[in-house]
Design an enzyme around this catalytic site. Sequence first.
Site, short mmCIF file in Angstrom:
data_model
loop_
_atom_site.label_atom_id
_atom_site.label_comp_id
_atom_site.label_asym_id
_atom_site.label_seq_id
_atom_site.Cartn_x
_atom_site.Cartn_y
_atom_site.Cartn_z
N SER A 36 -22.60 8.91 48.82
CA SER A 36 -21.60 8.01 49.41
C SER A 36 -21.04 8.55 50.71
CB SER A 36 -20.39 7.86 48.47
OG SER A 36 -20.66 6.96 47.46
N HIS A 67 -23.84 3.00 50.88
CA HIS A 67 -25.19 3.31 50.38
C HIS A 67 -26.16 2.29 50.97
CE1 HIS A 67 -24.01 6.14 47.13
NE2 HIS A 67 -22.91 5.45 47.13
N HIS A 89 -26.79 4.01 40.59
CA HIS A 89 -25.77 4.62 39.74
C HIS A 89 -25.80 3.99 38.35
CE1 HIS A 89 -24.25 5.25 43.88
NE2 HIS A 89 -23.86 6.41 43.38
N TYR A 91 -23.24 3.48 36.66
CA TYR A 91 -22.12 2.53 36.53
C TYR A 91 -22.48 1.13 37.03
CZ TYR A 91 -21.15 3.75 41.47
OH TYR A 91 -21.26 3.98 42.81
N GLU A 92 -23.61 1.02 37.73
CA GLU A 92 -24.06 -0.31 38.15
C GLU A 92 -24.82 -1.01 37.02
OE1 GLU A 92 -25.33 -0.30 42.63
OE2 GLU A 92 -25.76 1.68 41.81
N ALA A 119 -20.34 12.32 46.76
CA ALA A 119 -18.89 12.38 46.96
C ALA A 119 -18.28 12.72 45.62
CB ALA A 119 -18.39 11.03 47.44
N MET A 216 -19.84 10.58 39.84
CA MET A 216 -20.51 9.59 38.98
C MET A 216 -22.01 9.50 39.25
SD MET A 216 -17.72 6.56 39.54
CE MET A 216 -15.96 6.93 39.68
N SER A 217 -22.60 10.61 39.66
CA SER A 217 -24.03 10.56 39.99
C SER A 217 -24.65 11.93 39.75
CB SER A 217 -24.22 10.14 41.46
OG SER A 217 -23.73 11.16 42.32
N ASN A 240 -11.43 13.55 47.79
CA ASN A 240 -10.04 13.33 47.35
C ASN A 240 -9.71 14.36 46.28
OD1 ASN A 240 -12.08 11.35 45.88
ND2 ASN A 240 -10.50 11.89 44.40
N HIS A 252 -12.21 3.65 46.90
CA HIS A 252 -13.54 3.93 47.45
C HIS A 252 -13.54 4.00 48.98
CE1 HIS A 252 -17.86 4.31 47.41
NE2 HIS A 252 -17.99 3.27 48.20
#
Length: 277
Positions: A36, A67, A89, A91-92, A119, A216-217, A240, A252
């Site tokens: 990201s 992306h 991902h 989460y997709e 990220a 998350m990856s 962050n 995001h």
Amino acid sequence: MSLSSESGSAAAQAAAETIRARLGVRAPVAAIVLGSGLGDLAAQIKDSVSVPYAEIPGFHATNVAGHRGELIRGTLAGREVLALAGRFHMYEGHGARTAAYPVRVLHALGARVLFVSNAAGGIRRSFAPGDLMIIEDHLNLMFRNPLFGAVESTDDRFPDMSAPWSPRLIALLRESAKKTGIPVQSGVYAGLLGPNYETPAEVRMLATLGADAVGMSTVPEAIVAGAMKMECAGISLITNAAAGISDAPLNHAEVVEVGAHAATRFATLVSEFVSRL
Ligand code: HPA
């Protein structure tokens, strides 16, 4: 189709043939996965040619801001590389196998070094947004495994995970940081399923478990790379402070913006690293 054939090593071989026909891939010194906001490195790749994901069998569109969704071939620091701008991902809605499938394709294209970036939220209190963290180890907290199912011809059934992040490549990253004067942190990346950011209680739990950063990856990719005995290295851009470490709500847009600020440092570090391979 069975679980394994859709996103397994035979499918990856076929995808690699398609890509070879399009791009004329030569053996790359490394394959780079851009996370990201870190896609800017793609602009540094010289003599680049690319294929959109839509045209690669088994690849999917990427819909996440920051992306791009293409596989690039070219040179970085004068060395032949492949790069993926955008990833799938979980989460997709993708399974772990699908999330890691591009790594199988990169392997089928001849890559034996995998460099991943992402990220991540900073858990260690000394981390600040914009920090680059060398991934020394990971926690698979996605509760999914990309090797689940029939064993692939390229894989070990029970891969050793005592050093999934190559000590040799970590040393090269540290040397590259020293040479370029770019400060780096190092630590443990915890991979969660997402897509929500963590609660403060979850971040305290992750800290207790030994995580320094959370994202998350990346974990499915590192596991598949390990199973195929690719050497793996990676950098997390701390975008962050993780939830509860600071009071600020997370979003995001902030992740992508911090990525844009770090883009030059990141590109310089990765180029130096590639030059040492
Ligand atoms: N948590 C999970 N994933 C992330 C974060 C975070 O705080 N920041 C960027 N990706």
